[in-house]
Design an enzyme around this catalytic site. Structure first.
Site, PDB file in Angstrom:
ATOM      1  CG  ASN A  10      -1.861   1.328   1.396  1.00  0.00           C
ATOM      2  OD1 ASN A  10      -1.634   2.037   0.665  1.00  0.00           O
ATOM      3  ND2 ASN A  10      -2.273   1.265   2.761  1.00  0.00           N
ATOM      4  CG  HIS A  97      -5.778   1.575   5.490  1.00  0.00           C
ATOM      5  ND1 HIS A  97      -5.168   2.528   6.250  1.00  0.00           N
ATOM      6  CD2 HIS A  97      -4.460   0.802   5.063  1.00  0.00           C
ATOM      7  CE1 HIS A  97      -4.162   2.571   6.526  1.00  0.00           C
ATOM      8  NE2 HIS A  97      -3.709   1.319   5.979  1.00  0.00           N
ATOM      9  CD  GLU A  99      -3.094   5.290   6.995  1.00  0.00           C
ATOM     10  OE1 GLU A  99      -2.918   5.515   5.561  1.00  0.00           O
ATOM     11  OE2 GLU A  99      -2.033   4.814   7.456  1.00  0.00           O
ATOM     12  CD  GLU A 169      -3.417  -2.810   7.616  1.00  0.00           C
ATOM     13  OE1 GLU A 169      -2.328  -3.126   7.003  1.00  0.00           O
ATOM     14  OE2 GLU A 169      -3.939  -1.902   7.238  1.00  0.00           O
ATOM     15  N   GLY A 175       2.589   1.982  10.781  1.00  0.00           N
ATOM     16  CA  GLY A 175       3.412   2.901  10.468  1.00  0.00           C
ATOM     17  C   GLY A 175       4.331   3.288  11.807  1.00  0.00           C
ATOM     18  CB  SER A 214       5.463  -2.092  11.868  1.00  0.00           C
ATOM     19  OG  SER A 214       5.136  -0.693  12.279  1.00  0.00           O
TER      20      SER A 214
END
Ligand code: PEP
Length: 252
Positions: A10, A97, A99, A169, A175, A214
């Site tokens: 991604n 996602h 985000e 996730e 991140g 990560s």
């Protein structure tokens, strides 16, 4: 059942046209005809057409990072439909996602609509689910993930998971450099598979469930060794060809 591994990158809102071309060229050089794993690249919308061309003749698949919850055509300024993504050669699309959920207020209902819109267009949705740090610390990991998955089962039906991928996730691992341990990830993956199996055991055993958060070359192998972890959804490390190829090789 042996499930083919999926190693998805991604790119988020990263990279220029020139950088994207270099990255694709380096990845192409490192990926042969593998039976055990498929590499999938999800660049920004504006580079999809070019990446499709650069991938011609390779074994790497193309996907998008999001899509409109609307099907067909219409006055929806700024939106991109599943049919348009199919038209450009995408096979997969990320939906839900964290985000998108957190920064663009995508509710479980919107995510479910996007999941359905993707399938209506012939795309395989990669449905992202996962808890925040606060939810984990409050002991709400299972309830959060179950709610997110149930919203899509309720809207689309369990049979829809015969042509879908789920990515677990944990938001606190995205991140941050703080990866879930293989055991922490496996616990949630097994929970997701059990949830689907309660409704349809065959679909559950064929469903790819990816881990994201990560993932790096150094930790991929131990994650992918877990029974219910079928690959990775990789952000930062997918922008570095050597690192992403190391993750891919951990999957084959
Ligand atoms: C992601 O973008 O979904 C992701 C998991 O990012 P990262 O690998 O950088 O944590």
């Amino acid at each position: 059942m042996t499930r083919k591994r999926l190693i998805a990158g991604n790119w988020k809102m990263h990279g220029s046209f020139a950088e994207s071309r270099q990255l694709v060229a380096a990845l192409r050089d490192g990926v042969g005809a593998e039976d055990r794993a498929l590499m999938l690249l999800c660049p920004p919308y504006v580079y999809l057409n070019a990446v499709r061309d650069w991938l011609q003749g390779s074994n790497i698949a193309l996907g998008a990072q999001d899509l409109s919850d609307r099907s067909g055509t219409g006055a929806f300024t700024g939106e991109v439909s599943g049919a348009m993504l199919r038209d450009l050669g995408c096979t997969h699309v990320i939906v839900g996602h964290s985000e998108r959920r957190a920064l663009y207020d995508e509710s479980d209902a919107v995510v479910a609509s996007k999941f359905k819109a993707a399938q209506q267009a012939g795309l395989i949705p990669v449905l992202c689910v996962g808890e925040t740090l606060e939810q984990r610390e409050a002991g709400h990991t299972q309830a959060t993930v179950q709610r997110q998955v149930a919203a899509v089962i309720d809207a689309a039906g369990v049979a829809a998971f015969g042509k879908a991928v789920i990515a677990y996730e944990p938001v606190w691992a995205i991140g941050t450099g703080r990866t879930a341990t293989p055991e922490q990830a496996e616990e949630v993956h097994a929970l997701i598979r059990a949830m689907i199996a309660e409704r349809d055991a065959t679909i559950a055993s064929g469903l790819p469930i990816l881990y994201g958060g990560s993932v790096k070359g150094a930790n991929a192998r131990s994650l992918f060794a877990m029974k219910d972890i079928d690959g990775g959804l990789v952000g930062g490390a997918s922008l570095v060809a050597t690192e992403f190829l190391e993750i891919f090789r951990a999957g084959i």
